[in-house]
Design a protein around this motif. Structure first.
Motif, mmCIF file in Angstrom:
data_model
loop_
_atom_site.group_PDB
_atom_site.id
_atom_site.type_symbol
_atom_site.label_atom_id
_atom_site.label_comp_id
_atom_site.label_asym_id
_atom_site.label_seq_id
_atom_site.Cartn_x
_atom_site.Cartn_y
_atom_site.Cartn_z
ATOM 1 N N GLN A 36 -0.540 -11.689 -9.384
ATOM 2 C CA GLN A 36 -0.898 -10.572 -8.501
ATOM 3 C C GLN A 36 0.377 -10.041 -7.855
ATOM 4 O O GLN A 36 0.456 -9.916 -6.631
ATOM 5 C CB GLN A 36 -1.852 -11.045 -7.409
ATOM 6 C CG GLN A 36 -3.064 -11.789 -7.943
ATOM 7 C CD GLN A 36 -4.336 -11.028 -7.721
ATOM 8 O OE1 GLN A 36 -4.710 -10.741 -6.594
ATOM 9 N NE2 GLN A 36 -5.003 -10.672 -8.797
ATOM 10 N N ARG A 142 -1.899 -17.107 3.214
ATOM 11 C CA ARG A 142 -3.266 -16.597 3.008
ATOM 12 C C ARG A 142 -3.186 -15.319 2.196
ATOM 13 O O ARG A 142 -2.207 -14.604 2.283
ATOM 14 C CB ARG A 142 -3.937 -16.216 4.332
ATOM 15 C CG ARG A 142 -3.864 -17.203 5.418
ATOM 16 C CD ARG A 142 -4.304 -16.632 6.741
ATOM 17 N NE ARG A 142 -5.483 -15.774 6.714
ATOM 18 C CZ ARG A 142 -6.475 -15.871 7.598
ATOM 19 N NH1 ARG A 142 -6.445 -16.795 8.539
ATOM 20 N NH2 ARG A 142 -7.492 -15.032 7.555
ATOM 21 N N ASP A 143 -4.267 -15.003 1.499
ATOM 22 C CA ASP A 143 -4.157 -13.801 0.676
ATOM 23 C C ASP A 143 -4.327 -12.521 1.488
ATOM 24 O O ASP A 143 -4.002 -11.432 1.008
ATOM 25 C CB ASP A 143 -5.075 -13.853 -0.557
ATOM 26 C CG ASP A 143 -6.532 -13.831 -0.192
ATOM 27 O OD1 ASP A 143 -6.850 -13.756 1.013
ATOM 28 O OD2 ASP A 143 -7.361 -13.895 -1.115
ATOM 29 N N ASP A 144 -4.800 -12.645 2.739
ATOM 30 C CA ASP A 144 -4.934 -11.444 3.577
ATOM 31 C C ASP A 144 -4.015 -11.498 4.800
ATOM 32 O O ASP A 144 -4.280 -10.883 5.822
ATOM 33 C CB ASP A 144 -6.389 -11.288 4.041
ATOM 34 C CG ASP A 144 -6.809 -12.413 4.983
ATOM 35 O OD1 ASP A 144 -6.097 -13.446 5.056
ATOM 36 O OD2 ASP A 144 -7.848 -12.274 5.647
ATOM 37 N N HIS A 205 -4.603 -5.644 -3.993
ATOM 38 C CA HIS A 205 -4.062 -6.911 -3.507
ATOM 39 C C HIS A 205 -2.834 -7.292 -4.317
ATOM 40 O O HIS A 205 -2.870 -7.314 -5.544
ATOM 41 C CB HIS A 205 -5.105 -8.034 -3.613
ATOM 42 C CG HIS A 205 -4.574 -9.325 -3.091
ATOM 43 N ND1 HIS A 205 -4.174 -10.353 -3.910
ATOM 44 C CD2 HIS A 205 -4.315 -9.726 -1.826
ATOM 45 C CE1 HIS A 205 -3.715 -11.340 -3.166
ATOM 46 N NE2 HIS A 205 -3.778 -10.986 -1.899
ATOM 47 N N SER A 207 1.678 -8.639 -3.720
ATOM 48 C CA SER A 207 2.649 -9.601 -3.181
ATOM 49 C C SER A 207 3.768 -8.914 -2.418
ATOM 50 O O SER A 207 3.917 -7.690 -2.464
ATOM 51 C CB SER A 207 3.284 -10.386 -4.338
ATOM 52 O OG SER A 207 4.208 -9.561 -5.034
ATOM 53 N N GLN A 214 5.255 -13.983 -2.101
ATOM 54 C CA GLN A 214 3.922 -14.512 -1.776
ATOM 55 C C GLN A 214 2.830 -13.456 -1.985
ATOM 56 O O GLN A 214 3.012 -12.301 -1.592
ATOM 57 C CB GLN A 214 3.882 -14.986 -0.318
ATOM 58 C CG GLN A 214 4.651 -16.259 -0.065
ATOM 59 C CD GLN A 214 6.072 -16.002 0.397
ATOM 60 O OE1 GLN A 214 6.635 -14.931 0.159
ATOM 61 N NE2 GLN A 214 6.677 -16.964 1.069
ATOM 62 N N GLU A 215 1.706 -13.893 -2.576
ATOM 63 C CA GLU A 215 0.605 -12.968 -2.880
ATOM 64 C C GLU A 215 -0.326 -12.878 -1.677
ATOM 65 O O GLU A 215 -1.473 -13.294 -1.704
ATOM 66 C CB GLU A 215 -0.090 -13.418 -4.165
ATOM 67 C CG GLU A 215 0.881 -13.302 -5.335
ATOM 68 C CD GLU A 215 0.361 -13.751 -6.680
ATOM 69 O OE1 GLU A 215 -0.618 -14.524 -6.730
ATOM 70 O OE2 GLU A 215 0.957 -13.326 -7.698
ATOM 71 N N ALA A 216 0.213 -12.322 -0.614
ATOM 72 C CA ALA A 216 -0.436 -12.322 0.699
ATOM 73 C C ALA A 216 -0.645 -10.910 1.229
ATOM 74 O O ALA A 216 -0.935 -10.735 2.407
ATOM 75 C CB ALA A 216 0.434 -13.107 1.689
#
Ligand code: NAG
Ligand code: ZN
Length: 319
Positions: A36, A142-144, A205, A207, A214-216
């Motif tokens: 991602q 975190r992803d969000d 979504h 990175s 990071q995929e956040a």
């Protein structure tokens, strides 16, 4: 140069040299193994218009963007203006976001990192926000945890196009050389760096576009560019960013990109209704005209209008 400056610049160099845009294949961990990653080429016709508001819930809400205390640095990769610690920070919510996000900093990439329909822009502004209340470490896990607004800039000749960047250009000469110490603290109106229509954007979504990648990140890429002057743009060519480029190459898309309703459909939908009506009435001259221009396959467009699952597959149709 006194010895302190020499030591400071060696340390600065060592930190900066940990990664380089010239050697992306050597970037660590998730940068290479992630699925991602950002930036991506956003294809308008593949973007999903979220008509029913399942993903994009209402307009973006910008609070406190008009008077922001920032200080500038050249960190060896980019020019960055950070919210001065302890001063009020703008917050962003709404749209694809769940909860509030606090503004941290904005920085610049020249050329743009994202492409739209295969096209790169000369400059892209990134406004980085962190989910309110989280530490950076928490946010990155975190992803969000983060949201970044991307704003494209387009070059035009003449001083009448200097307004958008006017507030930050006076800082640029003193930022030509790498210098980790923030300086040039000033108050700026951040809303002037947003696009002409900040409710009109793509979101997906992805990175961070620098290590550790990071995929956040919830990306919000505005689809209407700011105008900047070619004279302003020339100033950036003098800035030392450690190499020739300060943008990451495009990453595989392999995920859904959404478009806000304000972007595609508020422009496209009325036109499509006209198109549909004219089809029903047998007045097919519009269709013929667009078909001749080869901008999209009319049979597809019609089918989608009729079944009501318009996915912006024909966005240029009515431009
Ligand atoms: C976000 O901020 C607004 C304004 O300060 C506040 O009213 C709201 O409760 C906050 N939302 C969350 C989820 O914390
Ligand atoms: Zn960036």
């Amino acid at each position: 140069m006194n010895s302190f400056v020499i030591i400071a610049s060696i340390i600065g160099l060592a930190q900066g040299a940990q990664w380089s845009y010239d050697y992306e294949t050597q970037w660590p961990g998730v940068c290479r193994s992630g699925t991602q990653q950002s930036p991506i080429n956003i294809m308008t016709q593949d973007a999903l218009v979220d008509k029913h508001g399942a993903h994009i819930r209402g307009p973006l809400q910008f609070r406190g963007y008009s008077n922001v205390h920032v200080e500038a640095t050249n960190n060896g990769h980019t020019l960055k203006w950070s919210n001065v610690i302890g001063t009020p920070a703008p917050t962003l919510s709404g749209g694809p976001l769940r909860g509030n996000y606090t503004f941290l900093q904005f920085h610049l990439h020249w050329l743009s990192e994202h492409a739209i329909d295969g096209m790169k822009y000369p400059l892209e502004i990134h406004m980085v926000h962190i989910k309110t209340g989280l530490t950076l470490e928490e946010a990155l896990s975190r992803d969000d945890g983060l949201t970044v607004i991307g704003v494209m800039c387009e070059l035009h000749t003449g001083p009448e196009n200097e307004d958008a960047l006017k507030q930050i250009m006076p800082d640029v000469p003193s930022l030509v050389d790498r210098n980790e110490n923030p300086h040039d603290a000033s108050f700026i109106d951040l809303s002037r760096l947003l696009s002409p229509n900040p409710q009109s954007y793509y979101t997906y979504h992805g990175s961070l576009t620098t290590p550790q990648c990071q995929e956040a990140v919830t990306w919000i890429v505005m689809d209407q560019p700011l105008h900047i002057s070619d004279n302003q743009y020339k100033q950036f060519s003098k800035v030392d960013v450690g190499g020739m480029f300060n943008y990451r190459s495009l990453q595989p898309v392999n995920r859904v990109v959404y478009r806000s309703v304000a972007s595609g459909s508020s422009i496209v939908t009325p036109g499509l209704l006209t198109l549909l009506v004219s089809t029903i009435n047998g007045l097919a001259s519009n269709l013929y005209y667009y078909a001749k221009k080869g901008k999209c396959l009319i049979t597809n467009a019609k089918k989608k209008i009729i079944t009501g699952i318009w996915t912006a597959e024909c966005p240029k149709l009515l431009n």
